[in-house]
Design a protein around this motif. Structure first.
Motif, short mmCIF file in Angstrom:
data_model
loop_
_atom_site.label_atom_id
_atom_site.label_comp_id
_atom_site.label_asym_id
_atom_site.label_seq_id
_atom_site.Cartn_x
_atom_site.Cartn_y
_atom_site.Cartn_z
N HIS A 231 0.82 -1.22 0.00
CA HIS A 231 0.00 0.00 0.00
C HIS A 231 0.85 1.27 0.00
N THR A 235 7.64 4.61 -5.98
CA THR A 235 7.98 4.42 -7.39
C THR A 235 9.49 4.32 -7.54
N PRO A 367 -2.99 1.38 -7.04
CA PRO A 367 -2.01 2.46 -7.18
C PRO A 367 -2.52 3.53 -8.14
N ASP A 368 -1.91 4.69 -8.10
CA ASP A 368 -2.25 5.73 -9.08
C ASP A 368 -1.91 5.22 -10.47
N PRO A 375 1.78 -0.54 -13.66
CA PRO A 375 1.43 -0.37 -12.25
C PRO A 375 2.30 -1.21 -11.31
N LEU A 376 2.66 -0.62 -10.18
CA LEU A 376 3.38 -1.26 -9.07
C LEU A 376 4.87 -1.48 -9.32
N ARG A 510 -8.70 6.63 -9.19
CA ARG A 510 -8.42 6.93 -7.80
C ARG A 510 -9.63 6.70 -6.91
#
Length: 584
Positions: A231, A235, A367-368, A375-376, A510
């Motif tokens: 969570h 980045t 994630p954004d 992602p991630l 989001r």
């Protein structure tokens, strides 16, 4: 519940084992003979990416074999047809129903193994590369192409190029093994064993079973694990040669370098001493390597898992592989031996929760979303064993590797294990020059060598902590919808997201929206407004206000002058002013 526990405790060991087998049996796939099913979560992710970039070839999986010897072309063609009949994935296409992808199995495919002549091996391999680099339409079966070039009586090149939506690395090995088995059976009726038994279930059966597991307790546990562990994932801030584009082109290259035999031997020795695998030793070194380049002590890389949770799918051809995140803690001054221990523990935990498909993992962590990054994680890492080529009897098979010119991540780092191993790095040419990647490989191998020679010497990543900055998101301020389009979009957002209080600044992703829900919303917009939005357009403006502007613009562009005047006369002055601003 206490009565149930008491009852179980009083069972004999035999009856307890029978109960456990019964419970496990309820969560196992069975043959249903399906010719359609909801696409697997692995396929859904690729379907969504295909909607973003329909002409991309980043997920083509071509394999080229150089065949030397007395090849029986007719027998090979029959063997190939038998493999296509054996595996329903080779007769599958993806269709859309209510905005969601479905897999559909067709009885037969319109073509099989095609043949051609080539003057020499170089020409054959050039044409094979062109075949593998052509886009594959996911809606039109089969999602593969196969061709055999005859260069001479004892010289051929065979290429199979399939889409990742129906294949993964394990499936390619199964395909070539089955093809070789059937070929040997065709040319020699006395071939021991012959073709293997038909797998107990099909890929369509697996797809239906996978969707039945969405609410299973195992998946709920895995969701909790990944949410707790990822969570607050930072980045990875690796320096690049070029600015990151707003949307990657998918163009890439490959650079390789051999792993010195003495280094490979030292990796194996340390792995045995620590009771782990060469993979975790390389992973620990790779974490440290990235940490020093990025000036970070919290590193995450993605790695592919086989994704075959039950024995019933061991021989099934299809896309099962799934990604997991391996988050490395480089904090303090650990020795390299301690980093290997951390890598082993992280890998064990990740594999214990690898049953959750990647798309659901991403949705759980939420994630954004950024079109410029996966992602991630942005860097992939893996280790591969050196596999022997399939046996075609008297015909010798040798795999020929070619640069596909594509990249799925910023960097995808693979270490081939064994005495003659190598480092293979697929890199995004949007971001890196070849020389930079060569330097990164060289520094990795030097770091690995030095850490292996002194595994008990403390090591560290020098991290300069930046000042904490609180970012205030504009969408925190609720703005009510104003025009009719915004009101209608608010209803669609609320229905898909199953939440109230959405305003014109609400960002779909989001707010908890997933890629599959985005596809649902795009379908709902098409139905309600008669406007076709691409996935890329949705990603670029995932707010009600932004989407309303796009929809109004499309509607305005379709109207003739008379209809436009009629419509304008029904609007308020504020709405007319806003619409004219959009058109202007």
């Amino acid at each position: 519940m206490s009565e149930v526990r008491t009852t179980i405790a009083e069972l004999s060991m035999r009856n307890r084992a029978a109960l456990l087998a019964e419970l496990r049996g309820r969560d196992r796939p069975v043959r249903r003979g399906l010719d359609s099913a909801p696409a697997t979560f692995q396929q859904r992710a690729l379907w969504f990416l295909d909607r973003l970039s329909p002409t991309s070839t980043a997920y083509n999986m071509p394999v080229h074999l150089r065949l030397t010897g007395p090849l029986d072309v007719t027998a090979l063609r029959r063997a190939f047809a038998a493999v296509v009949r054996r595996h329903d994935a080779l007769r599958t296409r993806l269709t859309e129903r209510d905005g969601q992808p479905q897999l559909e199995v067709i009885p037969d495919v319109p073509h099989g193994l095609r043949t051609a002549e080539a003057p020499d091996t170089a020409t054959a391999l050039e044409q094979a590369a062109q075949l593998g680099a052509r886009p594959i339409d996911l809606t039109s079966a089969p999602l593969w192409r196969a061709k055999l070039w005859r260069i001479g009586p004892a010289e051929h090149v065979c290429t199979f190029a399939g889409h990742h939506a129906i294949l993964d690395g394990t499936s390619l090995a199964i395909l070539w093994r089955d093809l070789a088995d059937h070929y040997r059976a065709e040319v020699d009726v006395n071939e021991a064993g012959g073709p293997r038994p038909v797998p107990p279930i099909t890929y369509a059966d697996f797809a239906a079973w996978q969707h039945d597991r969405v609410t299973s307790s195992a998946w709920r546990r895995s969701r909790r694990y990944w949410l707790e562990n990822l969570h607050d994932l930072p980045t990875l801030a690796l320096p690049t040669d070029r600015p990151r584009p707003s949307a990657p082109t998918g163009a890439g290259g490959i650079r390789t370098a051999p792993v010195p035999p003495e280094t490979a031997a030292a990796v194996l020795r340390l792995a045995r001493t620590e009771g782990t695998t060469p993979f975790t030793v390389h992973l620990a070194a790779f974490w440290l390597h990235l940490g020093r380049h990025a000036n970070q002590d919290d590193i995450a890389v993605g790695t592919a898992t086989e994704g075959r949770p039950v024995a019933e799918v061991a021989e099934v051809l299809g896309y099962f592989a799934s990604m997991v995140v391996l988050r490395g803690d480089l904090g303090g001054t650990p020795t390299f031996r301690e980093l290997v221990s951390r890598a082993a523990a992280t890998t064990r935990q990740a594999l214990a929760h690898a049953d959750l498909p990647w798309e659901l993992l991403v949705d759980a962590v939420a994630p954004d979303r950024d079109l410029g990054r996966s992602p991630l994680f942005q860097v992939g890492f893996g280790a591969a064993e050196q596999l022997a080529p399939p046996s075609f009897g008297e015909v010798h098979a040798e795999e020929v590797h070619q640069d596909l010119g594509t990249a799925r991540f910023d960097l995808n780092w693979t270490v081939t294990l064994g005495s003659s191993g190598e480092v293979v790095v697929e890199y995004s040419t949007d971001l890196y020059h070849p020389a930079t990647v060569d330097t990164m490989i060289e520094s990795y191998l030097e770091l690995l060598r030095s850490r292996l020679s002194e595994p008990d010497v403390p090591t560290s990543v020098t991290v300069t902590k930046a000042a904490e900055i609180r970012v205030v998101d504009d969408e925190d301020d609720y703005v009510a919808p104003e025009c009719p389009t915004e009101h209608e979009l608010t209803e669609e957002f609320a229905q898909v997201l199953a939440r109230s209080g959405v305003g014109t600044r609400t960002n779909f992703f989001r707010a908890g929206g997933s890629s599959l829900q985005a596809a649902q919303l795009i379908a709902a917009i098409r139905e309600r407004f008669a406007v076709e939005l691409t996935v890329l357009e949705f990603f670029r403006t995932p707010t009600i206000g932004g989407l309303a502007v796009r929809i109004d613009r499309r509607r305005a562009a379709r109207l003739d002058d008379g209809a436009l005047v009629d419509l304008i006369e029904t609007l308020s002055d504020d709405e007319v002013e806003r619409l004219l601003t959009v058109v202007d």
